[in-house]
Design a protein around this motif. Structure first.
Motif, mmCIF file in Angstrom:
data_model
loop_
_atom_site.group_PDB
_atom_site.id
_atom_site.type_symbol
_atom_site.label_atom_id
_atom_site.label_comp_id
_atom_site.label_asym_id
_atom_site.label_seq_id
_atom_site.Cartn_x
_atom_site.Cartn_y
_atom_site.Cartn_z
ATOM 1 N N HIS A 1 0.858 -1.180 0.000
ATOM 2 C CA HIS A 1 0.000 0.000 0.000
ATOM 3 C C HIS A 1 0.899 1.236 0.000
ATOM 4 C CE1 HIS A 1 -3.651 -2.396 1.348
ATOM 5 N NE2 HIS A 1 -2.649 -3.253 1.485
ATOM 6 N N ARG B 1 1.680 5.595 -1.057
ATOM 7 C CA ARG B 1 1.208 6.950 -1.320
ATOM 8 C C ARG B 1 2.361 7.754 -1.898
ATOM 9 N NH1 ARG B 1 -1.966 8.424 4.321
ATOM 10 N NH2 ARG B 1 -3.683 6.920 4.075
ATOM 11 N N THR C 1 -4.374 6.215 -1.134
ATOM 12 C CA THR C 1 -3.513 5.036 -1.067
ATOM 13 C C THR C 1 -3.711 4.150 -2.288
ATOM 14 O OG1 THR C 1 -3.554 5.059 1.349
ATOM 15 C CG2 THR C 1 -2.880 3.009 0.293
#
Length: 398
Positions: free
Chosen positions: A69, A71, A104
């Motif tokens: 995950h 960002r 995300t």
């Protein structure tokens, strides 16, 4: 430092003539132009790490099917990529995007090749994928070759069934490493071509350039010339050049103005920088730099008032499609994308318009800079393989 000293001296001269806001504006323009010029030719000490790992999870409860995950910039790009972290010590391979949850991005975690990937790890997404030439499955020799500045590291990747005396030289882009080019070795090795993957000035494993600065492909073209000489010394009679981004500039210069251009049978360019004046101004605009300051920065590099890779200044005015087009004498394949936000495709498109007899342009939709292979590996490799196999046995000099 030369450009900064010049800027300060000129600023002091202006102070003697002007006053008030005019002084501030003039000094700001000069120093702003110098700063812009220096950024264009200065290698990054530590590459940016704009992507953060939020967490790692298991898909369907299976520890063998992991997801990461993320960002940050480029986290949602389509395709398969490398994730480089811990200052280059860590490397993971990321698969396709599985889901986007707010800010995300969830991607398949294909492998962690080195380092410990965990929450809060920061890194950057690149198109490299391969971390060493041995991963391609071919025999590799690690050598050095002689440049005008000293010895530089290189790899020779041998095909399983070599075509006699046929070689290629692979040239990576600005602020990248030779690993970037390994994607291009695959279709050429399958075509029987022996591949020389080089480092060049200012790389780890290569001598520094003038002032430790880049020469926007012009200075680096002499290292490409040296690599061609090395291939010739090892028996090459035909050499194909394969350049990425600024490496594409270096290949264009070597093929049109280099001392060994008679050996070159063709060029393959991925996301090439073909128009440097337009490119520098494009990046200035992206940084909200006014056009006059951008023009001043380009002029400073051209005149050598800010040190680049050439002591007398960089010939930026000659590094654009209108000058390259009449000089081309061999076929060229260009992979480019209108979605490229780092090197806009306009320069490549213009070169193809000017020389439709020699330039084949393959436009890849939805792909970022030097990440076209990652979006469509099979199509990218197929076109490259067809092109390189069709190159004439003798370089065309029509």
């Amino acid at each position: 430092m030369q450009g900064l000293r010049w800027g300060r001296a000129l600023a002091l001269g202006i102070v003697g003539v002007l006053g008030g806001g005019a002084i501030a504006a003039s000094v700001g323009s000069i120093l702003g132009g110098a700063a812009l010029a220096r950024r264009a030719v200065t290698p990054a000490v530590v590459p940016e790490s704009p992507v953060t790992v939020i967490r790692i999870s298991e898909a369907g409860g299976s520890p063998e099917r992991r997801q990461v995950h993320l960002r940050g910039a480029d986290a949602d790009l389509p395709g398969r990529y490398s994730f480089i972290f811990d200052g280059g010590a860590g490397h993971a391979r990321l698969g396709e995007v599985i889901a986007i949850e707010g800010e995300t991005v969830v991607r398949e975690l294909v492998a962690v090749d080195r380092g410990a990937l965990q929450a809060e790890t920061r890194g950057r997404i690149t198109g490299w994928w391969f971390t060493a030439p041995e991963e391609l499955g071919y025999r590799v020799d690690r050598i050095t070759y002689r440049t005008e500045l000293g010895e530089a590291d290189a790899w020779i990747v041998h095909p399983r069934f070599a075509r006699k005396r046929r070689w290629a030289v692979h040239v990576h882009g600005r602020r990248a490493l030779p690993e970037e080019t390994l994607r291009g070795v695959i279709p050429l090795a399958r075509s029987g071509i022996t591949n020389l993957v080089i480092s060049y000035r200012n790389d780890p494993g290569a001598p520094p350039g003038l002032g430790g600065r880049y020469g926007v492909g012009f200075s680096e073209s002499r290292d490409v010339d040296a690599a061609i000489a090395e291939a010739r010394r090892r028996g090459a009679e035909r050499v194909t050049l394969f350049g990425w981004s600024m490496g594409g500039t270096a290949c264009l210069v070597a093929a049109t103005r280099g001392v060994h251009r008679a050996l070159i049978d063709g060029l393959i360019l991925d996301s090439p920088a073909v128009d440097w004046s337009a490119l520098l101004r494009y990046h200035a605009t992206a940084q909200s730099v006014p056009a006059p300051i951008a023009g001043l920065g380009v002029e400073m590099l051209s005149r050598g008032l800010v040190t680049g890779g050439e002591s007398g200044g960089l010939p930026i005015a000659t590094l654009h499609p209108e000058t390259f087009a009449p000089e081309l004498t061999v076929p060229v394949l260009i992979h480019a994308s209108t979605a490229d936000t780092f090197v806009p495709s306009a320069g490549a498109e213009r070169l193809a318009e000017l020389r439709p007899d020699l330039v084949q342009l393959r436009m890849q939709p939805g792909a970022e800079h030097v990440k076209l292979w990652n979006v469509d590996r099979s199509g990218w490799e197929a076109v490259t393989r067809v092109f390189v196999r069709a190159l004439p046995h003798q370089p065309w000099r029509g």
